[in-house]
Design a protein around this motif. Structure first.
Motif, PDB file in Angstrom:
ATOM      1  N   THR A   1      30.902  55.161  34.758  1.00  0.00           N
ATOM      2  CA  THR A   1      31.412  53.913  34.528  1.00  0.00           C
ATOM      3  C   THR A   1      32.682  53.491  35.400  1.00  0.00           C
ATOM      4  OG1 THR A   1      30.690  54.090  32.117  1.00  0.00           O
ATOM      5  CG2 THR A   1      32.403  52.491  32.530  1.00  0.00           C
ATOM      6  N   ARG A   2      32.519  52.562  35.713  1.00  0.00           N
ATOM      7  CA  ARG A   2      33.804  51.924  36.755  1.00  0.00           C
ATOM      8  C   ARG A   2      34.365  50.485  36.075  1.00  0.00           C
ATOM      9  NH1 ARG A   2      30.243  51.828  42.432  1.00  0.00           N
ATOM     10  NH2 ARG A   2      30.088  54.128  42.446  1.00  0.00           N
ATOM     11  N   THR A   3      35.249  50.226  36.347  1.00  0.00           N
ATOM     12  CA  THR A   3      36.137  49.012  35.969  1.00  0.00           C
ATOM     13  C   THR A   3      36.645  48.385  37.121  1.00  0.00           C
ATOM     14  OG1 THR A   3      38.294  50.189  35.469  1.00  0.00           O
ATOM     15  CG2 THR A   3      36.787  49.894  33.580  1.00  0.00           C
ATOM     16  N   TYR A   4      37.011  46.953  36.955  1.00  0.00           N
ATOM     17  CA  TYR A   4      37.987  46.297  37.671  1.00  0.00           C
ATOM     18  C   TYR A   4      38.873  45.405  36.882  1.00  0.00           C
ATOM     19  CZ  TYR A   4      34.831  42.190  36.438  1.00  0.00           C
ATOM     20  OH  TYR A   4      34.297  41.207  35.745  1.00  0.00           O
ATOM     21  N   ASP A   5      39.943  45.255  37.471  1.00  0.00           N
ATOM     22  CA  ASP A   5      41.134  44.960  36.669  1.00  0.00           C
ATOM     23  C   ASP A   5      40.982  43.163  36.748  1.00  0.00           C
ATOM     24  OD1 ASP A   5      41.909  47.395  36.519  1.00  0.00           O
ATOM     25  OD2 ASP A   5      43.598  47.323  38.029  1.00  0.00           O
ATOM     26  N   VAL A   6      41.625  42.726  35.605  1.00  0.00           N
ATOM     27  CA  VAL A   6      41.480  41.085  35.393  1.00  0.00           C
ATOM     28  C   VAL A   6      42.805  41.071  34.551  1.00  0.00           C
ATOM     29  CG1 VAL A   6      38.955  40.583  35.270  1.00  0.00           C
ATOM     30  CG2 VAL A   6      40.208  41.071  33.419  1.00  0.00           C
ATOM     31  N   THR A   7      43.338  39.799  34.584  1.00  0.00           N
ATOM     32  CA  THR A   7      44.537  39.333  34.098  1.00  0.00           C
ATOM     33  C   THR A   7      44.459  37.783  33.674  1.00  0.00           C
ATOM     34  OG1 THR A   7      45.499  38.441  36.241  1.00  0.00           O
ATOM     35  CG2 THR A   7      46.044  40.728  35.574  1.00  0.00           C
ATOM     36  N   GLY A   8      45.322  37.630  32.559  1.00  0.00           N
ATOM     37  CA  GLY A   8      45.128  36.360  32.030  1.00  0.00           C
ATOM     38  C   GLY A   8      45.756  36.195  30.585  1.00  0.00           C
ATOM     39  N   ALA A   9      46.621  35.295  30.434  1.00  0.00           N
ATOM     40  CA  ALA A   9      47.010  35.024  28.853  1.00  0.00           C
ATOM     41  C   ALA A   9      45.915  34.189  27.970  1.00  0.00           C
ATOM     42  CB  ALA A   9      48.493  34.320  29.253  1.00  0.00           C
ATOM     43  N   SER A  10      45.097  33.987  28.384  1.00  0.00           N
ATOM     44  CA  SER A  10      44.050  33.231  27.563  1.00  0.00           C
ATOM     45  C   SER A  10      42.849  33.565  27.816  1.00  0.00           C
ATOM     46  CB  SER A  10      44.218  31.552  27.676  1.00  0.00           C
ATOM     47  OG  SER A  10      43.695  31.165  29.022  1.00  0.00           O
ATOM     48  N   GLY A  11      41.846  33.217  26.956  1.00  0.00           N
ATOM     49  CA  GLY A  11      40.215  33.567  27.278  1.00  0.00           C
ATOM     50  C   GLY A  11      39.858  32.772  28.550  1.00  0.00           C
ATOM     51  N   ILE A  12      40.449  31.629  28.928  1.00  0.00           N
ATOM     52  CA  ILE A  12      39.787  30.774  30.026  1.00  0.00           C
ATOM     53  C   ILE A  12      40.331  31.543  31.182  1.00  0.00           C
ATOM     54  CG2 ILE A  12      40.315  28.484  31.118  1.00  0.00           C
ATOM     55  CD1 ILE A  12      40.081  27.088  28.442  1.00  0.00           C
ATOM     56  N   GLU A  13      41.443  31.820  31.152  1.00  0.00           N
ATOM     57  CA  GLU A  13      42.112  32.557  32.470  1.00  0.00           C
ATOM     58  C   GLU A  13      41.441  33.972  32.616  1.00  0.00           C
ATOM     59  OE1 GLU A  13      46.540  33.154  31.714  1.00  0.00           O
ATOM     60  OE2 GLU A  13      47.001  30.736  31.799  1.00  0.00           O
ATOM     61  N   LEU A  14      41.280  34.567  31.665  1.00  0.00           N
ATOM     62  CA  LEU A  14      40.428  35.961  31.907  1.00  0.00           C
ATOM     63  C   LEU A  14      38.982  35.670  32.470  1.00  0.00           C
ATOM     64  CD1 LEU A  14      41.158  37.659  28.632  1.00  0.00           C
ATOM     65  CD2 LEU A  14      42.249  38.339  30.609  1.00  0.00           C
ATOM     66  N   ILE A  15      38.309  34.445  32.024  1.00  0.00           N
ATOM     67  CA  ILE A  15      37.035  34.250  32.511  1.00  0.00           C
ATOM     68  C   ILE A  15      37.222  33.650  33.951  1.00  0.00           C
ATOM     69  CG2 ILE A  15      34.928  32.623  32.350  1.00  0.00           C
ATOM     70  CD1 ILE A  15      34.893  34.932  30.617  1.00  0.00           C
ATOM     71  N   GLN A  16      38.119  32.980  34.309  1.00  0.00           N
ATOM     72  CA  GLN A  16      38.460  32.550  35.772  1.00  0.00           C
ATOM     73  C   GLN A  16      38.760  34.016  36.542  1.00  0.00           C
ATOM     74  OE1 GLN A  16      41.620  29.841  34.891  1.00  0.00           O
ATOM     75  NE2 GLN A  16      40.221  28.070  34.946  1.00  0.00           N
ATOM     76  N   ASN A  17      39.405  34.705  36.125  1.00  0.00           N
ATOM     77  CA  ASN A  17      39.825  35.869  36.786  1.00  0.00           C
ATOM     78  C   ASN A  17      38.306  36.809  36.962  1.00  0.00           C
ATOM     79  OD1 ASN A  17      41.676  38.771  37.379  1.00  0.00           O
ATOM     80  ND2 ASN A  17      42.330  36.861  37.693  1.00  0.00           N
ATOM     81  N   ILE A  18      37.618  36.732  36.161  1.00  0.00           N
ATOM     82  CA  ILE A  18      36.418  37.625  36.027  1.00  0.00           C
ATOM     83  C   ILE A  18      35.500  36.785  36.981  1.00  0.00           C
ATOM     84  CG2 ILE A  18      33.964  38.032  34.951  1.00  0.00           C
ATOM     85  CD1 ILE A  18      35.934  38.577  32.372  1.00  0.00           C
ATOM     86  N   ASN A  19      35.537  35.412  37.091  1.00  0.00           N
ATOM     87  CA  ASN A  19      34.606  34.654  37.890  1.00  0.00           C
ATOM     88  C   ASN A  19      35.007  35.105  39.490  1.00  0.00           C
ATOM     89  OD1 ASN A  19      33.071  33.664  36.193  1.00  0.00           O
ATOM     90  ND2 ASN A  19      34.040  31.860  36.083  1.00  0.00           N
ATOM     91  N   ARG A  20      36.532  35.364  39.628  1.00  0.00           N
ATOM     92  CA  ARG A  20      36.794  35.812  41.146  1.00  0.00           C
ATOM     93  C   ARG A  20      36.639  37.123  41.728  1.00  0.00           C
ATOM     94  NH1 ARG A  20      40.820  32.287  39.470  1.00  0.00           N
ATOM     95  NH2 ARG A  20      42.329  34.175  38.683  1.00  0.00           N
ATOM     96  N   LYS A  21      36.872  37.951  40.579  1.00  0.00           N
ATOM     97  CA  LYS A  21      36.611  39.583  40.833  1.00  0.00           C
ATOM     98  C   LYS A  21      35.770  40.132  40.500  1.00  0.00           C
ATOM     99  CE  LYS A  21      41.891  40.149  40.583  1.00  0.00           C
ATOM    100  NZ  LYS A  21      42.698  40.988  39.891  1.00  0.00           N
ATOM    101  N   GLY A  22      34.666  39.612  39.413  1.00  0.00           N
ATOM    102  CA  GLY A  22      33.692  40.331  38.926  1.00  0.00           C
ATOM    103  C   GLY A  22      32.681  41.053  40.120  1.00  0.00           C
ATOM    104  N   PRO A  23      31.820  42.035  39.536  1.00  0.00           N
ATOM    105  CA  PRO A  23      30.953  42.542  40.829  1.00  0.00           C
ATOM    106  C   PRO A  23      29.860  41.402  41.347  1.00  0.00           C
ATOM    107  CG  PRO A  23      30.370  43.275  38.645  1.00  0.00           C
ATOM    108  CD  PRO A  23      31.674  42.527  38.471  1.00  0.00           C
ATOM    109  N   LYS A  24      29.798  41.505  42.532  1.00  0.00           N
ATOM    110  CA  LYS A  24      28.888  40.469  43.263  1.00  0.00           C
ATOM    111  C   LYS A  24      27.425  40.587  42.669  1.00  0.00           C
ATOM    112  CE  LYS A  24      31.207  38.421  46.298  1.00  0.00           C
ATOM    113  NZ  LYS A  24      30.957  38.200  47.858  1.00  0.00           N
TER     114      LYS A  24
END
Length: 197
Positions: free
Chosen positions: A30-53
């Motif tokens: 199991t691997r992880t990648y780090d995301v940040t955000g103060a709201s659900g929208i910010e977290l999803i936006q961060n996932i959309n930039r950093k998530g696995p291809k």
């Protein structure tokens, strides 16, 4: 989301050698990648930039990737060849987001529900991959060819059977993703529940 990385075939020949049944082995990471955000929208936006291809441009929330290799143990006798064992090894890798910024108690609760649903989705991909290994093993073991002193026909047919099972389960993986990712599907509900104020 799932990604099938590689399926290869390696053959090992044995002549009258008694073999203990080894069976398939699954190695899970199991691997992880780090995301940040103060709201659900910010977290999803961060996932959309950093998530696995998943392709060239798109990013997934999480990913299940697997690769499989096979050792075939052959039994040769009087010019015939039988697959005595099909020992598969699968490397199964799950990748998930991990929040590394502070979260409010309400966001933390929504994130926990979001991740529970995400883990359940990827666990289904993992189960299908494990089922594929068992089905591929069953498809090859016991295969017998005649007029095959070098076991080349048996190796080819075992490889064909394993690939056919792999293709069948790959279709199941894709069908599951289509259902989960459709509009109004499970993934959309998870995302909407996370981003609601």
């Amino acid at each position: 989301m799932r990604l099938k990385v590689l399926t290869c075939l390696v053959a090992v020949a044995a002549l009258y050698a008694p073999q203990a049944s080894a069976g398939s082995k699954i190695r899970v990471e199991t691997r992880t990648y780090d995301v940040t955000g103060a709201s659900g929208i910010e977290l999803i936006q961060n996932i959309n930039r950093k998530g696995p291809k998943r392709g060239f441009m798109a990013h997934a929330i999480a990913l299940t990737a697997y690769s499989a290799s096979w050792d075939l143990v052959m039994l040769r006798r009087n010019g015939s060849c039988r697959v005595r064992q099909a020992n598969g090894t699968m490397d199964l890798v799950f990748t998930f987001p991990r929040v590394v910024s502070p979260m409010s108690p309400a966001l933390k609760r929504r994130w926990s529900r979001f991740m529970a649903g995400t883990h359940a989705h990827e666990a289904t991909h993992g189960r299908l991959a494990r089922d594929m290994m068992r089905a591929a093993e069953r498809s090859a073991v016991g295969l017998e060819t005649t007029d095959d002193p070098s076991c080349s026909k048996a190796r080819r047919e075992a490889g064909r059977r394993i690939e056919a099972v792999s293709a069948q389960y790959e279709a199941k993986q894709k069908a599951f993703d289509v259902t989960e990712h459709r509009g109004g599907g499970h993934v959309e509900h998870l995302v909407l529940a996370l981003i609601k104020p």
